[in-house]
Design an enzyme around this catalytic site. Structure first.
Site, short mmCIF file in Angstrom:
data_model
loop_
_atom_site.label_atom_id
_atom_site.label_comp_id
_atom_site.label_asym_id
_atom_site.label_seq_id
_atom_site.Cartn_x
_atom_site.Cartn_y
_atom_site.Cartn_z
N HIS A 185 1.00 -1.17 -0.21
CA HIS A 185 -0.13 -0.15 -0.08
C HIS A 185 0.86 1.28 -0.09
O HIS A 185 0.58 2.23 0.84
CB HIS A 185 -0.93 0.05 1.33
CG HIS A 185 -2.18 0.48 0.99
ND1 HIS A 185 -2.92 1.41 1.75
CD2 HIS A 185 -3.13 0.49 -0.28
CE1 HIS A 185 -4.28 1.73 1.12
NE2 HIS A 185 -4.08 0.99 -0.12
N HIS A 220 -3.46 1.72 12.43
CA HIS A 220 -2.85 1.23 11.19
C HIS A 220 -3.43 -0.37 11.43
O HIS A 220 -4.56 -0.33 11.19
CB HIS A 220 -1.25 1.25 11.47
CG HIS A 220 -0.61 0.93 10.21
ND1 HIS A 220 -0.89 0.83 8.89
CD2 HIS A 220 0.89 1.10 9.71
CE1 HIS A 220 -0.24 0.60 8.01
NE2 HIS A 220 1.07 0.58 8.51
N MET A 255 -13.15 1.68 14.65
CA MET A 255 -12.10 1.62 14.03
C MET A 255 -12.46 0.64 12.59
O MET A 255 -13.54 -0.24 12.72
CB MET A 255 -11.21 0.56 14.86
CG MET A 255 -10.66 1.22 15.93
SD MET A 255 -9.53 2.53 15.44
CE MET A 255 -9.26 3.55 16.79
N HIS A 259 -9.52 6.69 5.91
CA HIS A 259 -8.51 6.59 5.37
C HIS A 259 -7.80 7.74 5.10
O HIS A 259 -8.25 8.63 4.81
CB HIS A 259 -8.63 5.81 4.10
CG HIS A 259 -7.33 5.09 3.69
ND1 HIS A 259 -6.34 5.78 2.99
CD2 HIS A 259 -6.83 3.90 3.83
CE1 HIS A 259 -5.27 4.96 2.79
NE2 HIS A 259 -5.59 3.96 3.53
N ASP A 310 -9.78 -3.01 6.60
CA ASP A 310 -9.64 -3.85 8.12
C ASP A 310 -11.15 -4.17 8.46
O ASP A 310 -11.41 -5.21 9.19
CB ASP A 310 -9.11 -3.01 9.09
CG ASP A 310 -7.48 -2.98 8.71
OD1 ASP A 310 -7.14 -3.80 8.58
OD2 ASP A 310 -6.81 -1.67 9.02
N1 COA Z 1 -14.59 7.22 13.11
C1 COA Z 1 -15.09 8.23 13.24
N2 COA Z 1 -14.54 9.46 13.09
C2 COA Z 1 -13.44 9.30 12.16
C3 COA Z 1 -12.97 8.20 11.72
C4 COA Z 1 -13.74 7.20 12.34
N3 COA Z 1 -12.98 5.91 11.80
N4 COA Z 1 -11.82 8.44 10.94
C5 COA Z 1 -12.03 9.81 10.58
N5 COA Z 1 -12.92 10.26 11.43
C6 COA Z 1 -13.22 11.60 11.59
C7 COA Z 1 -12.27 12.37 12.64
O1 COA Z 1 -12.77 12.48 13.83
C8 COA Z 1 -11.99 13.69 12.03
O2 COA Z 1 -13.15 14.50 12.36
P1 COA Z 1 -13.15 16.29 12.67
O3 COA Z 1 -12.43 16.85 11.57
O4 COA Z 1 -14.36 16.43 13.36
O5 COA Z 1 -11.95 16.19 14.03
C9 COA Z 1 -12.10 13.70 10.59
O6 COA Z 1 -13.16 12.38 10.40
C10 COA Z 1 -10.82 13.37 9.85
O7 COA Z 1 -9.97 12.43 10.44
P2 COA Z 1 -8.31 12.33 10.67
O8 COA Z 1 -8.21 11.33 11.97
O9 COA Z 1 -7.77 13.42 10.99
O10 COA Z 1 -8.08 11.81 9.10
P3 COA Z 1 -6.91 11.12 8.86
O11 COA Z 1 -6.68 11.30 7.58
O12 COA Z 1 -5.43 11.63 9.79
O13 COA Z 1 -7.04 9.67 9.59
C11 COA Z 1 -7.31 7.39 9.73
C12 COA Z 1 -6.97 8.49 8.80
C13 COA Z 1 -7.08 5.92 9.05
C14 COA Z 1 -6.21 7.61 10.93
C15 COA Z 1 -8.71 7.62 10.52
O14 COA Z 1 -9.62 7.48 9.63
C16 COA Z 1 -8.73 6.56 11.74
O15 COA Z 1 -8.36 6.78 12.78
N6 COA Z 1 -9.44 5.33 11.36
C17 COA Z 1 -9.83 4.58 12.33
C18 COA Z 1 -8.77 3.51 12.09
C19 COA Z 1 -8.51 2.63 11.06
O16 COA Z 1 -9.47 2.13 10.85
N7 COA Z 1 -7.20 2.44 10.74
C20 COA Z 1 -7.12 1.58 9.56
C21 COA Z 1 -6.59 2.49 8.35
S1 COA Z 1 -6.34 1.49 6.88
#
Ligand code: COA
Length: 374
Positions: A185, A220, A255, A259, A310
């Site tokens: 990825h 992650h 979780m 993305h 995931d």
């Molecule tokens: N559940 C609830 N809200 C979520 C979310 C989730 N899984 N993922 C993002 N958001 C929200 C954030 O709270 C944030 O809201 P805000 O702007 O009101 O603060 C907004 O969406 C942007 O999220 P952010 O975490 O800043 O985006 P990012 O690009 O940094 O995050 C991830 C990407 C993957 C880290 C994030 O989506 C996440 O933590 N997902 C859950 C973990 C996961 O599934 N990881 C596997 C990735 S393949």
């Protein structure tokens, strides 16, 4: 525009070149060496995809057979590694077992120089399922299993070691597809960590160890286990919808959703979701699938957030009979292909990775003798 916020976490910043894969690029989507992920998941195997990631082209039949026999011959673990695995406490997270196993193998079979990098990569691909399942059986039922299952594919080998007999064709293929989807990825966090380590001209075991430690976190790789913990709480799709609504109101993260690069959908989701549905039918109870679907619908309705790979991997693995703590380690058994390809690419045109930082600390100030400090 607030550039600082937009580039926090290096979002959207190009940190180098790669010819291995594209993530969400216009007209390419998710592709490995130019091949669309959906087509690879439909028509290839994990070994074929690994060879593709390493060599840049699909293998012919003879090349694939040779590669599979090479992996087959590398599945046994040295006795010192088995002894080390036996010393790891039963309550340890299996990701820590793989991190330790990788490090230990690096002391027993060190990478003498970079001409051996392909052998080390192959050794890790073959040995990770063996390490994980040797330790798993030792701590759960006190058995010292042999780690040569006789299975031809990595997918069947993994399931055979886990369950003690050959998996069904359905389970083997589902596992194989999952390994393909997780294999690579681009510059995700763990791969980037591996490249940073490799760029110091360190050895492959150290770079892979850095990657395992990075993959371990719930933002992650750990998300598939967290997704399982969520979906197994509910007795109906309705209860799941309500609970997720309340969690979002409390600003909790769900979780398995969202993305860092994709904005509309994760192209791997449609593939794994279809497999989860198929597996639920053979499992004979589709509650977890229906709960997962309800949560995905609620997440889209409420937040326009979509499931990433995931989320439906959790129910798919559960239907295959894989214990939840092994979910993220399976990610290692697959992503080792991508990590190794990136380590080799980094080495082929290396420059130390050393970014700059924006300083936010105090202005220059005079040092005060200890007796004169407040
Ligand atoms: N559940 C609830 N809200 C979520 C979310 C989730 N899984 N993922 C993002 N958001 C929200 C954030 O709270 C944030 O809201 P805000 O702007 O009101 O603060 C907004 O969406 C942007 O999220 P952010 O975490 O800043 O985006 P990012 O690009 O940094 O995050 C991830 C990407 C993957 C880290 C994030 O989506 C996440 O933590 N997902 C859950 C973990 C996961 O599934 N990881 C596997 C990735 S393949």
């Amino acid at each position: 525009m607030n550039t600082k916020k937009n580039t926090a976490g290096l979002r959207g910043v190009s940190a180098g070149e790669t010819s291995i894969s594209t993530v969400g690029k216009e007209s390419l989507g998710l592709s490995y060496r130019g091949y669309d992920i959906a087509e690879l998941a439909e028509r290839s195997t994990f070994e074929e995809v690994t060879w593709l990631l390493f060599e840049g082209r699909l293998p012919n039949a003879a090349e694939l057979a040779a590669f599979k026999s090479e992996l087959y011959a590398l599945r046994e673990l040295p006795s010192a590694l088995r002894q080390a695995l036996e010393l790891i406490p039963a309550g340890t997270h299996p990701m820590d077992v793989l991190r330790t196993g990788c490090s230990m193998l690096g002391t027993l079979e060190p990478e003498q120089d970079f001409t051996a990098q392909r052998q080390v990569a192959n050794r890790l691909i073959a040995a990770f399922p063996s390490m994980l399942l040797y330790w798993h059986h030792f701590v759960t039922d006190g058995r010292r299993i042999g780690t040569q299952s006789g299975a031809g594919s990595t997918a069947a080998h993994f399931l055979h070691l886990l369950r003690g007999d050959a998996p069904s064709e359905l389970h083997e293929r589902a596992m194989d597809v999952s390994l393909i989807l997780y294999a690579e990825h681009e510059f995700n966090a763990s791969t980037f960590a591996a490249r940073v380590c490799a760029a110091t001209l360190s050895d492959m075991y150290s770079a892979v160890g850095a990657a395992i430690g990075t993959l371990r976190g719930p933002l992650h790789g750990g998300a598939n286990e967290a997704a399982m913990a969520l979906i197994e709480r509910f007795e109906s799709p309705e209860a799941a919808t309500q609970a997720v609504e309340a969690m979002l109101a409390r600003k909790e993260k769900i979780m398995g959703f969202g993305h860092a690069v994709y904005r509309e959908s994760d192209p791997r989701n449609a593939v794994i979701k279809a497999w989860s549905k198929k597996l639920s039918a053979s499992y004979g109870d589709d509650l977890l699938f229906r709960v997962s679907e309800a949560i995905a619908e609620q997440m889209w309705r409420a937040k326009r957030l979509f499931p990433n790979l995931d989320f439906f991997s959790a129910s798919a693995y559960h239907f295959i009979g894989i214990p939840t703590p092994l979910f993220t380690p399976i990610f290692v058994c697959s992503r080792i292909a991508g990590w190794a390809a990136h380590i080799m690419e980094q080495r082929a045109d290396n420059r130390l990775i050393r970014p700059a930082a924006d300083y936010t600390g105090p202005e220059p100030r005079a040092h005060v003798a200890i007796g004169d400090r407040q």
